[in-house]
Scaffold this motif. Structure first.
Motif, PDB file in Angstrom:
ATOM      1  N   SER A  96       1.578  -3.773  -4.354  1.00 35.50           N
ATOM      2  CA  SER A  96       1.926  -3.247  -5.675  1.00 35.50           C
ATOM      3  C   SER A  96       0.879  -3.583  -6.729  1.00 35.50           C
ATOM      4  CB  SER A  96       3.292  -3.802  -6.108  1.00 35.50           C
ATOM      5  OG  SER A  96       3.229  -5.216  -6.273  1.00 35.50           O
ATOM      6  N   ARG A  97      -0.098  -4.418  -6.364  1.00 33.66           N
ATOM      7  CA  ARG A  97      -1.074  -4.895  -7.351  1.00 33.66           C
ATOM      8  C   ARG A  97      -2.516  -4.531  -7.006  1.00 33.66           C
ATOM      9  NH1 ARG A  97       1.697 -10.902  -7.524  1.00 33.66           N
ATOM     10  NH2 ARG A  97       3.574 -10.320  -8.673  1.00 33.66           N
ATOM     11  N   TYR A  98      -2.762  -4.221  -5.743  1.00 35.46           N
ATOM     12  CA  TYR A  98      -4.100  -3.852  -5.292  1.00 35.46           C
ATOM     13  C   TYR A  98      -4.052  -2.479  -4.624  1.00 35.46           C
ATOM     14  CZ  TYR A  98      -6.045  -8.636  -5.726  1.00 35.46           C
ATOM     15  OH  TYR A  98      -6.511  -9.843  -6.184  1.00 35.46           O
ATOM     16  N   ASN A  99      -5.220  -1.865  -4.502  1.00 35.17           N
ATOM     17  CA  ASN A  99      -5.339  -0.681  -3.659  1.00 35.17           C
ATOM     18  C   ASN A  99      -5.306  -1.105  -2.201  1.00 35.17           C
ATOM     19  OD1 ASN A  99      -5.842   1.430  -5.705  1.00 35.17           O
ATOM     20  ND2 ASN A  99      -7.673   0.238  -6.138  1.00 35.17           N
ATOM     21  N   HIS A 100      -4.583  -0.341  -1.384  1.00 32.62           N
ATOM     22  CA  HIS A 100      -4.421  -0.662   0.030  1.00 32.62           C
ATOM     23  C   HIS A 100      -5.566   0.006   0.792  1.00 32.62           C
ATOM     24  CE1 HIS A 100      -0.951  -1.571   3.083  1.00 32.62           C
ATOM     25  NE2 HIS A 100      -2.050  -2.258   3.307  1.00 32.62           N
ATOM     26  N   LEU A 101      -6.600  -0.775   1.164  1.00 30.63           N
ATOM     27  CA  LEU A 101      -7.802  -0.207   1.782  1.00 30.63           C
ATOM     28  C   LEU A 101      -7.620   0.062   3.265  1.00 30.63           C
ATOM     29  CD1 LEU A 101     -10.532  -2.444   0.082  1.00 30.63           C
ATOM     30  CD2 LEU A 101      -9.605  -0.260  -0.695  1.00 30.63           C
ATOM     31  N   THR A 102      -6.987  -0.875   3.972  1.00 34.20           N
ATOM     32  CA  THR A 102      -6.625  -0.683   5.378  1.00 34.20           C
ATOM     33  C   THR A 102      -5.265  -1.333   5.567  1.00 34.20           C
ATOM     34  OG1 THR A 102      -7.443  -2.781   6.307  1.00 34.20           O
ATOM     35  CG2 THR A 102      -9.076  -1.023   5.997  1.00 34.20           C
ATOM     36  N   TRP A 123      -4.541  -4.070   6.639  1.00 35.15           N
ATOM     37  CA  TRP A 123      -4.479  -5.480   6.245  1.00 35.15           C
ATOM     38  C   TRP A 123      -5.529  -5.886   5.209  1.00 35.15           C
ATOM     39  CZ3 TRP A 123      -4.966  -6.288  12.095  1.00 35.15           C
ATOM     40  CH2 TRP A 123      -6.287  -6.273  12.517  1.00 35.15           C
ATOM     41  N   THR A 124      -6.133  -4.923   4.528  1.00 32.07           N
ATOM     42  CA  THR A 124      -7.107  -5.234   3.485  1.00 32.07           C
ATOM     43  C   THR A 124      -6.700  -4.580   2.166  1.00 32.07           C
ATOM     44  OG1 THR A 124      -8.857  -5.298   5.151  1.00 32.07           O
ATOM     45  CG2 THR A 124      -9.546  -5.209   2.856  1.00 32.07           C
ATOM     46  N   PHE A 125      -6.814  -5.347   1.080  1.00 35.46           N
ATOM     47  CA  PHE A 125      -6.441  -4.888  -0.254  1.00 35.46           C
ATOM     48  C   PHE A 125      -7.597  -5.157  -1.200  1.00 35.46           C
ATOM     49  CE2 PHE A 125      -2.736  -6.108   2.104  1.00 35.46           C
ATOM     50  CZ  PHE A 125      -1.765  -5.163   1.777  1.00 35.46           C
ATOM     51  N   GLY A 126      -7.860  -4.222  -2.120  1.00 40.48           N
ATOM     52  CA  GLY A 126      -8.962  -4.390  -3.052  1.00 40.48           C
ATOM     53  C   GLY A 126      -8.649  -3.820  -4.414  1.00 40.48           C
ATOM     54  N   ARG A 127      -9.398  -4.263  -5.407  1.00 41.56           N
ATOM     55  CA  ARG A 127      -9.197  -3.758  -6.765  1.00 41.56           C
ATOM     56  C   ARG A 127      -9.633  -2.313  -6.897  1.00 41.56           C
ATOM     57  NH1 ARG A 127     -11.962  -8.394 -10.377  1.00 41.56           N
ATOM     58  NH2 ARG A 127     -10.813 -10.229  -9.645  1.00 41.56           N
ATOM     59  N   THR A 128     -10.667  -1.927  -6.131  1.00 43.07           N
ATOM     60  CA  THR A 128     -11.145  -0.549  -6.175  1.00 43.07           C
ATOM     61  C   THR A 128     -11.086   0.039  -4.770  1.00 43.07           C
ATOM     62  OG1 THR A 128     -13.458  -1.153  -5.790  1.00 43.07           O
ATOM     63  CG2 THR A 128     -12.698  -1.131  -8.071  1.00 43.07           C
ATOM     64  N   ASN A 129     -11.301   1.350  -4.690  1.00 39.17           N
ATOM     65  CA  ASN A 129     -11.198   2.041  -3.402  1.00 39.17           C
ATOM     66  C   ASN A 129     -12.526   2.182  -2.676  1.00 39.17           C
ATOM     67  OD1 ASN A 129      -8.390   2.691  -3.125  1.00 39.17           O
ATOM     68  ND2 ASN A 129      -8.624   4.146  -4.813  1.00 39.17           N
ATOM     69  N   ARG A 187       6.238  -6.839   5.262  1.00 34.37           N
ATOM     70  CA  ARG A 187       6.936  -6.267   4.110  1.00 34.37           C
ATOM     71  C   ARG A 187       6.704  -7.125   2.870  1.00 34.37           C
ATOM     72  NH1 ARG A 187       7.848  -1.918   2.058  1.00 34.37           N
ATOM     73  NH2 ARG A 187       8.788  -1.082   3.970  1.00 34.37           N
ATOM     74  N   VAL A 188       6.678  -8.456   3.020  1.00 37.42           N
ATOM     75  CA  VAL A 188       6.379  -9.335   1.891  1.00 37.42           C
ATOM     76  C   VAL A 188       5.009  -9.007   1.314  1.00 37.42           C
ATOM     77  CG1 VAL A 188       5.987 -11.726   1.176  1.00 37.42           C
ATOM     78  CG2 VAL A 188       7.845 -11.198   2.757  1.00 37.42           C
ATOM     79  N   ILE A 189       4.038  -8.807   2.197  1.00 33.23           N
ATOM     80  CA  ILE A 189       2.672  -8.494   1.760  1.00 33.23           C
ATOM     81  C   ILE A 189       2.639  -7.164   1.019  1.00 33.23           C
ATOM     82  CG2 ILE A 189       0.344  -7.959   2.586  1.00 33.23           C
ATOM     83  CD1 ILE A 189       0.928  -9.995   4.888  1.00 33.23           C
ATOM     84  N   LEU A 190       3.325  -6.157   1.558  1.00 33.92           N
ATOM     85  CA  LEU A 190       3.366  -4.855   0.889  1.00 33.92           C
ATOM     86  C   LEU A 190       4.039  -4.952  -0.478  1.00 33.92           C
ATOM     87  CD1 LEU A 190       4.293  -2.324   3.730  1.00 33.92           C
ATOM     88  CD2 LEU A 190       2.047  -2.785   2.750  1.00 33.92           C
ATOM     89  N   ASP A 191       5.107  -5.738  -0.557  1.00 27.89           N
ATOM     90  CA  ASP A 191       5.850  -5.857  -1.818  1.00 27.89           C
ATOM     91  C   ASP A 191       5.063  -6.601  -2.889  1.00 27.89           C
ATOM     92  OD1 ASP A 191       7.938  -4.539  -0.664  1.00 27.89           O
ATOM     93  OD2 ASP A 191       9.190  -6.312  -0.355  1.00 27.89           O
ATOM     94  N   THR A 192       4.123  -7.458  -2.496  1.00 27.63           N
ATOM     95  CA  THR A 192       3.356  -8.244  -3.468  1.00 27.63           C
ATOM     96  C   THR A 192       1.966  -7.642  -3.665  1.00 27.63           C
ATOM     97  OG1 THR A 192       2.801  -9.767  -1.662  1.00 27.63           O
ATOM     98  CG2 THR A 192       4.615 -10.394  -3.127  1.00 27.63           C
ATOM     99  N   LEU A 193       1.085  -7.815  -2.695  1.00 30.63           N
ATOM    100  CA  LEU A 193      -0.282  -7.300  -2.842  1.00 30.63           C
ATOM    101  C   LEU A 193      -0.307  -5.783  -2.944  1.00 30.63           C
ATOM    102  CD1 LEU A 193      -2.376  -9.490  -0.374  1.00 30.63           C
ATOM    103  CD2 LEU A 193      -1.949  -9.845  -2.801  1.00 30.63           C
TER     104      LEU A 193
END
Length: 437
Positions: A271-277, A279-285, A263-269
């Motif tokens: 809200s700022r990155y695209n959620h690719l999988t 456990w992976t976050f990226g600026r673009t999709n 939940r900490v990860i979802l609340d931080t990353l």
């Protein structure tokens, strides 16, 4: 929101009983499916027209062996490593002669950059053999990224993944990384340099450590935000049969703590990155990531201990460096194990990947596999809907939305799946003798 007063959102992603049920279901299917039968192949199956393949290359050497790492690796000896790279390039030539071409290449380890000159030769050879390769992903560690040789990979590697795990010195000491790679502050400074070299720099973080408070994790995520890498991967710690007994009961958090940390990860990353999988976050999709199994239904592995998934079968190359060298020198494949799956098992696997990648499409199952997802996997789909993990997209009947609960469920399932694969590695490494290493 400051580190000192951070608290996760009060809503639960999934009830504890459902997380436990998912673990039990995955344990059942892993024991049922994830084991490989001995087989000696002269040739892997030929490529199929119209199929899209990824090339995976494994580099099984490290200067030191982390206690929690379960990948196939040996302590570095230069003469063995150089000989290994020669065999690796020869196996690539063998694959080329079978008619394979690849759209992407992923180089994993071990420490892939342990001999930069050999790695560069291997990448250049792959690009010559397989001109369709458009992207090369590679892994490394925080210590090597400031060496003069590392800069030579600029222009050859499109995506560099750097294993950081945490910036917290206590956790780095717990995971035996502090002495190897330096303090969190030192690692932070090195990462700023590495980001200048590659189109995509991915920072690998890890959660699920025992003693990793929510404040610690939030502080790590805030430092990631300051670095602003193009991509971040947040792996859950995986304790398997290969993890050393001395740390098994000391290093891993309990299951219910994992959900709060996620939940900490979802609340931080999130809200700022695209959620690719999950456990992976990226600026673009549209960027590649470690879980190449999401983008490629089929992949071919070269190197000792490499896995391939071709057609309906999982193939595993020998874990013995000696036998690998002998087989490649004789003009054969390195494969010594195979597991064939029925269609239902493959569809369950694709469903798990769809949840994990948040790309769950009825059209994909219908067009690629010729099945009606809701009918073919009726029990699974009913369970997912009742748990709140998925919901129908009101704007597209073919699209299935993966909720936050589903994202966490995807993480739980993928974590169990990778732990099962690690157990396969443990089984195949167990018979190795000194002469095999």
């Amino acid at each position: 929101m400051t580190v000192s007063n951070y608290t996760p959102q009060p809503r639960k992603l999934l009830p504890d009983w459902m997380i436990g049920a998912a673990d039990r279901v995955m344990d059942y299917y892993i024991k049922r499916y994830l084991h490989c039968d001995p087989v000696i192949l002269q040739n892997p199956p030929p490529p199929q027209e119209g199929h899209k393949y990824l090339l995976y290359a494994h580099i099984p050497f490290c200067h030191t062996l982390c206690s929690y790492c379960t990948f196939h690796r040996f302590l570095f000896k230069e003469h063995k490593a150089r000989e290994y790279f020669v065999h690796l390039r020869k196996e690539m030539e063998y694959v080329k002669a079978l008619g394979y071409d690849f759209h992407s290449m992923y180089i994993g380890g071990g420490t892939t950059t342990i001999l930069e000159d050999e790695l560069i030769k291997t990448i250049e050879h792959a690009k010559t053999l397989f001109p369709s390769i458009k992207e090369i992903s590679c892994e490394t560690d925080p210590q090597i990224i400031t060496t003069p040789q590392f800069r030579n990979l600029k222009g050859l590697v499109d995506r560099m993944s750097i294993g950081v795990q945490s910036f917290n010195d206590d956790l780095l000491k717990l995971s035996e990384r502090y002495e190897k790679f330096g303090s969190g502050e030192q690692i932070f400074e090195r990462l700023q340099y590495a980001q200048e070299l590659f189109p995509t720099c991915n920072i690998d973080m890890m959660f699920g450590f025992r003693g990793q408070t929510l404040d610690m994790l939030h502080e790590d995520m805030e430092k990631i935000w300051k670095l602003n890498p193009r991509q971040v991967t947040t792996y859950p710690l995986m304790v398997t049969s290969q993890t050393r007994k001395s740390v098994k009961n000391e290093i891993a958090a309990t299951g219910n703590q994992l959900a709060d940390q996620y939940r900490v990860i979802l609340d931080t990353l999130g809200s700022r990155y695209n959620h690719l999988t999950s456990w992976t976050f990226g600026r673009t999709n549209d960027e590649g990531f470690d879980e190449y199994v999401v983008d490629y239904d089929e992949y071919l592995g070269v190197g000792s201990g490499a896995f391939s998934f071709l057609g309906d079968s999982l193939y595993v190359n020998t874990f013995s460096l000696r036998r690998y060298g002998e087989r490649i020198a004789a003009g054969n494949t390195g494969v010594e194990r195979r597991r064939q799956f029925d269609k239902h098992a493959i569809m369950q696997y694709r469903l798990m990947l769809g949840i994990f990648s948040h790309r769950l499409s009825r059209k994909y199952f219908r067009d690629v596999h010729g099945v009606d997802l809701d009918r073919y996997l009726m029990k699974e789909m009913i369970g997912l809907k009742l748990s709140g993990a998925v919901q129908d997209d009101p704007n597209d009947p073919d699209n299935i939305i993966v909720t936050d609960a589903g994202k966490f469920l995807g993480l739980v399932m993928m974590k169990a799946f990778y732990a099962g694969m690690d157990n396969v590695r443990a089984e195949l490494r167990a018979p190795l003798k000194e002469a095999d290493m």
